[in-house]
Design an enzyme around this catalytic site. Structure first.
Site, short mmCIF file in Angstrom:
data_model
loop_
_atom_site.label_atom_id
_atom_site.label_comp_id
_atom_site.label_asym_id
_atom_site.label_seq_id
_atom_site.Cartn_x
_atom_site.Cartn_y
_atom_site.Cartn_z
N CYS A 1 1.25 -1.29 -0.17
CA CYS A 1 -0.30 0.08 -0.28
C CYS A 1 0.97 1.55 0.39
O CYS A 1 0.40 2.11 -0.11
CB CYS A 1 -1.08 -0.12 1.10
SG CYS A 1 -1.79 -1.92 1.06
N CYS B 1 -13.57 0.71 8.13
CA CYS B 1 -12.30 0.32 7.11
C CYS B 1 -12.27 0.80 5.71
O CYS B 1 -13.40 1.92 5.75
CB CYS B 1 -12.95 -0.82 6.37
SG CYS B 1 -13.24 -2.06 8.00
N SER B 2 -11.66 1.15 4.83
CA SER B 2 -11.11 2.48 3.72
C SER B 2 -11.67 1.47 2.52
O SER B 2 -12.27 0.41 2.94
CB SER B 2 -9.90 2.60 3.37
OG SER B 2 -8.69 0.94 3.00
N HIS C 1 -8.92 4.57 -1.33
CA HIS C 1 -7.46 3.53 -1.37
C HIS C 1 -7.57 2.97 -2.62
O HIS C 1 -6.99 1.52 -2.53
CB HIS C 1 -7.76 3.01 0.31
CG HIS C 1 -6.12 2.19 0.18
ND1 HIS C 1 -5.02 3.04 -0.13
CD2 HIS C 1 -5.80 1.40 1.45
CE1 HIS C 1 -4.32 1.82 0.35
NE2 HIS C 1 -4.44 1.27 1.13
#
Length: 398
Positions: free
Chosen positions: A96, A221-222, A345
């Protein structure tokens, strides 16, 4: 007189950010990975006011791991302009933190004198797969020997469990972080989710906010997101040719052991060390920062990053949240963009996006997100479960 390695570094060339591009983050059905790359690249080149033939090299941050069939994405930007043909192009991957890895690789080339004008891209197209498929792809960023079959929500659920065991139930604090980031995203036209959510909604398990990996709920949560971001960087002796430029007051990368079993998961140890090294390099403290964009892949990550960056003592991040210090107008606004939680994201794009937004802030060009008088902006991008850590501190240069 001896010429030390420190003096050599101080005398060396460095990179300046002079242009940027950023697609809207969201679901880009029918838009190819190539199209996202070229949209962000075209905007960055135009913002910088350079020509395609001026670009010496290209770096592309892209995690992928099967989310799209484009496993060889490094040259996709070349299709933007025939003048880019034969330009060296390299794909960079560090989970990430792939976007920041691309930024740092490009900066290193400028510092080494191997390039003068570079294009940096970060991109991900995640929504081609269903949630199960994306979850499986992202799991490739964990330690297969011990963590195979464990999703990233489950990994950060385990981290949250350990943190809760050590410091008490933080569910309400995580809900407050989610509310903050969703509210911030309302001012960001590039954010994936521009929806105000209440504390009660985020703090209550329901059909619309189910438990994903206890104690993490959906709102912790993204988002699964498509998008791209880009930077043009030049050698600092070229900066006088531009009406704006942003420099790196600090740029530090540290990696930790990949297995979670080898780390104390009640803190982000490598993140803390990365922040400390960045502050030392920049000759500042956390109190000198004007804003920060940090890696809130899950709300528990943002809470623990507060402690890693020195805003709160270990285990006392909840007190910081309760004080309002990280809100717009607070001591240090964090994730004014909406963060990964609400901005989205798209894995490979995240680190580049953070650098774009931070650069705009220190130049006073962040629109509705602008922090008045912002001089120092911090970026913290993290790969895996606190494994790859990148901290940049950006400032405007004259």
């Amino acid at each position: 007189m001896e010429y030390s390695s420190t003096q050599a570094r101080e005398a060396s060339m460095d990179a300046r950010i002079v242009g940027w591009g950023h697609t809207k983050f969201g679901v880009h059905s029918g838009t190819s990975l190539e199209a996202l790359i070229q949209q962000a690249a075209a905007e960055a080149i135009a913002t910088a006011g350079v020509a395609a033939e001026d670009v010496d090299a290209i770096w592309v941050g892209h995690f992928n791991n099967g989310m799209v069939p484009d496993a060889f994405a490094s040259s996709l930007a070349l299709g933007l302009d025939d003048a880019l043909r034969f330009t060296p192009a390299t794909r960079v991957e560090n989970a990430c933190a792939s976007g920041s890895a691309a930024v740092y690789a490009a900066r290193s080339a400028i510092r080494a004198g191997e390039a003068r004008c570079v294009l940096v891209l970060g991109v991900e197209k995640m929504t081609e797969l269903d949630t199960k498929g994306v979850t499986a792809a992202l799991a490739g960023a964990s330690y297969a020997a011990e963590e195979a079959g464990v999703s990233f929500p489950q990994i950060f659920g385990r981290i949250a469990d350990r943190y809760f065991d050590a410091f008490g139930d933080q569910s309400e604090t995580l809900a407050q972080i989610a509310v903050k980031n969703h509210k911030n995203a309302l001012s960001n036209p590039l954010a994936h989710m521009q929806r105000d959510v209440s504390f009660d909604f985020c703090n209550t398990v329901s059909d619309k906010n189910p438990m994903i990996a206890a104690p993490l709920r959906l709102t912790d949560c993204s988002l699964i997101t498509d998008g791209a971001a880009a930077l043009v960087m030049v050698a600092d002796d070229m900066a006088r040719d531009f009406d704006h430029s942003v420099g790196f007051r600090a740029a530090v990368q540290m990696n930790d052991f990949l297995p979670m079993s080898r780390r104390d998961m009640t803190e982000l140890t490598a993140a803390r060390r990365t922040f400390d090294a960045a502050y030392t390099q920049a000759a500042i403290t956390v109190d000198d920062l004007d804003l920060a964009e940090v890696h809130d892949c899950f709300t528990i990550a943002e809470l623990m990053i507060y402690e890693a960056m020195g805003l709160a003592e270990r285990g006392r991040g909840a007190d910081l949240v309760a004080s309002g210090a990280t809100l717009r107008g607070g001591r240090l606004p964090v994730n004014l963009s909406g963060g990964l939680k609400a901005k989205g994201h798209p894995v490979g794009a995240t680190g580049v996006s953070m650098h774009v937004l931070a650069a705009q802030q220190v130049l006073g060009r962040a629109g509705d997100l602008q922090v008045d008088g912002a001089e120092l902006a911090c970026v913290f991008n993290m790969g895996g479960s606190g494994v790859a850590n990148y901290c940049s501190i950006l400032e405007a240069k004259t």
